[in-house]
Design an enzyme around this catalytic site. Structure first.
Site, PDB file in Angstrom:
ATOM      1  N   ASP A  65     -19.894 -30.952  74.122  1.00 32.18           N
ATOM      2  CA  ASP A  65     -21.241 -30.458  73.836  1.00 32.18           C
ATOM      3  C   ASP A  65     -22.208 -30.672  74.998  1.00 32.18           C
ATOM      4  O   ASP A  65     -21.912 -31.389  75.954  1.00 32.18           O
ATOM      5  CB  ASP A  65     -21.793 -31.114  72.560  1.00 32.18           C
ATOM      6  CG  ASP A  65     -21.400 -32.592  72.437  1.00 32.18           C
ATOM      7  OD1 ASP A  65     -21.155 -33.229  73.479  1.00 32.18           O
ATOM      8  OD2 ASP A  65     -21.345 -33.089  71.308  1.00 32.18           O
ATOM      9  N   ASN A 134     -23.343 -40.741  60.934  1.00 27.51           N
ATOM     10  CA  ASN A 134     -23.424 -39.810  59.799  1.00 27.51           C
ATOM     11  C   ASN A 134     -22.137 -38.992  59.640  1.00 27.51           C
ATOM     12  O   ASN A 134     -22.082 -38.064  58.831  1.00 27.51           O
ATOM     13  CB  ASN A 134     -24.639 -38.881  59.945  1.00 27.51           C
ATOM     14  CG  ASN A 134     -24.542 -37.948  61.147  1.00 27.51           C
ATOM     15  OD1 ASN A 134     -23.544 -37.920  61.854  1.00 27.51           O
ATOM     16  ND2 ASN A 134     -25.591 -37.177  61.393  1.00 27.51           N
ATOM     17  N   HIS A 136     -20.674 -37.112  62.012  1.00 33.43           N
ATOM     18  CA  HIS A 136     -20.538 -35.901  62.832  1.00 33.43           C
ATOM     19  C   HIS A 136     -19.465 -36.093  63.915  1.00 33.43           C
ATOM     20  O   HIS A 136     -19.178 -37.216  64.340  1.00 33.43           O
ATOM     21  CB  HIS A 136     -21.883 -35.453  63.428  1.00 33.43           C
ATOM     22  CG  HIS A 136     -22.421 -36.267  64.553  1.00 33.43           C
ATOM     23  ND1 HIS A 136     -23.763 -36.419  64.799  1.00 33.43           N
ATOM     24  CD2 HIS A 136     -21.801 -36.974  65.540  1.00 33.43           C
ATOM     25  CE1 HIS A 136     -23.945 -37.169  65.865  1.00 33.43           C
ATOM     26  NE2 HIS A 136     -22.761 -37.521  66.338  1.00 33.43           N
ATOM     27  N   GLU A 141     -22.902 -31.390  62.525  1.00 35.70           N
ATOM     28  CA  GLU A 141     -23.644 -32.307  61.664  1.00 35.70           C
ATOM     29  C   GLU A 141     -23.300 -32.059  60.190  1.00 35.70           C
ATOM     30  O   GLU A 141     -22.947 -30.933  59.820  1.00 35.70           O
ATOM     31  CB  GLU A 141     -25.157 -32.074  61.856  1.00 35.70           C
ATOM     32  CG  GLU A 141     -25.653 -32.301  63.271  1.00 35.70           C
ATOM     33  CD  GLU A 141     -25.907 -33.777  63.585  1.00 35.70           C
ATOM     34  OE1 GLU A 141     -25.341 -34.653  62.905  1.00 35.70           O
ATOM     35  OE2 GLU A 141     -26.669 -34.034  64.524  1.00 35.70           O
TER      36      GLU A 141
END
Ligand code: F6R
Length: 240
Positions: A65, A134, A136, A141
């Protein structure tokens, strides 16, 4: 999933570096998927320290990314991170470094270009992943639905906060969007190694390994992949 536990980050990083370097020796034209963030810092340090032992000239890399709006020379970019942590220190050919250009004028076209480049390289042989608290992976996400391919991702506040350090500590200055490989881009890799350290990852690691597959914890989709190794320290493995 194959779970490997380590005493600490140093032992984990050394084992991962050994695995990657052994794989490059066996397959000099390895297509390697890479991650940024805190988790792989020890791994990159190990690769730098052992840089003379392996020929990187035919290795091709694709990073997961990049922040939208940042070009490769921006010091906050993931590209700058990779140059500093790895690329400037090994014999990799600059032409073999695949990276998303966050400053491209047409971001959707840039995502398509990236998918095409990965396909033209023959796909990713070995993908290294971290995991967000979380759940991801990349910037996929938690959501009701996930993107299959490289896409423009809206970042959760939690993810922007986790990246604030790169931007002088203020999370509001972290870009709201990023470009990220999608779930299929990641799951198409022939082998995946996910690394996690620290107690703040324990819930996500537990859900990823022992929970149901859910888009609310993107890393849980790794359960469908036939060749995933999860490397953990004691704290990250604390809820297993
Ligand atoms: C980084 C990436 C992210 C991180 C994750 C964990 O390229 O795609 O998914 O792997 O946010 O970050 P750290 O390692 O900083 O806890």
């Amino acid at each position: 999933m194959n779970i490997e536990r380590f005493e600490d980050d140093e032992a984990l990083s050394a084992a991962l570096a050994t695995h990657v370097l052994d794989t490059i020796v066996k397959r000099p034209s390895l297509v390697l998927g890479l991650a940024t963030g805190r988790s792989p810092l020890g791994f990159y340090r190990e690769l730098r320290e052992r840089s003379g032992r392996v020929d990187w000239s035919r290795v091709r890399t694709f990073n997961l990314d990049e922040f939208a709006g940042l070009d490769s020379l921006n010091p906050n970019s993931y590209r700058a991170y990779m140059q500093a942590e790895l690329f400037d220190h090994v014999s990799i050919d600059a032409a073999n470094i695949g990276f998303l250009n966050g400053a491209a004028s047409d971001l959707k076209a840039e995502c398509r270009r990236y998918e095409d480049a990965i396909e033209a390289a023959g796909g990713i042989d070995l993908q290294i992943l971290g995991i967000g608290a979380n759940g991801h992976i990349g910037f996929n996400e938690p959501a009701d639905g996930l993107c299959a391919h490289t896409h423009i991702a809206e970042l959760e506040q939690e993810s922007r906060e986790a990246n604030a350090e790169r931007f002088g500590g203020d999370w509001t200055t972290v870009p709201e969007r990023a470009l990220s490989m999608g779930m299929a881009t990641i799951l198409n890799a022939r082998e995946i190694v996910l690394i996690a350290t620290g107690a703040e990852k324990a819930d996500a690691v537990h859900g990823m390994i022992e929970g149901l597959i859910t888009t609310r914890l993107p890393a849980s989709l790794l359960q469908v992949h036939p060749r995933v190794t999860v490397m953990l320290d004691g704290a990250a493995a604390g809820k297993l």
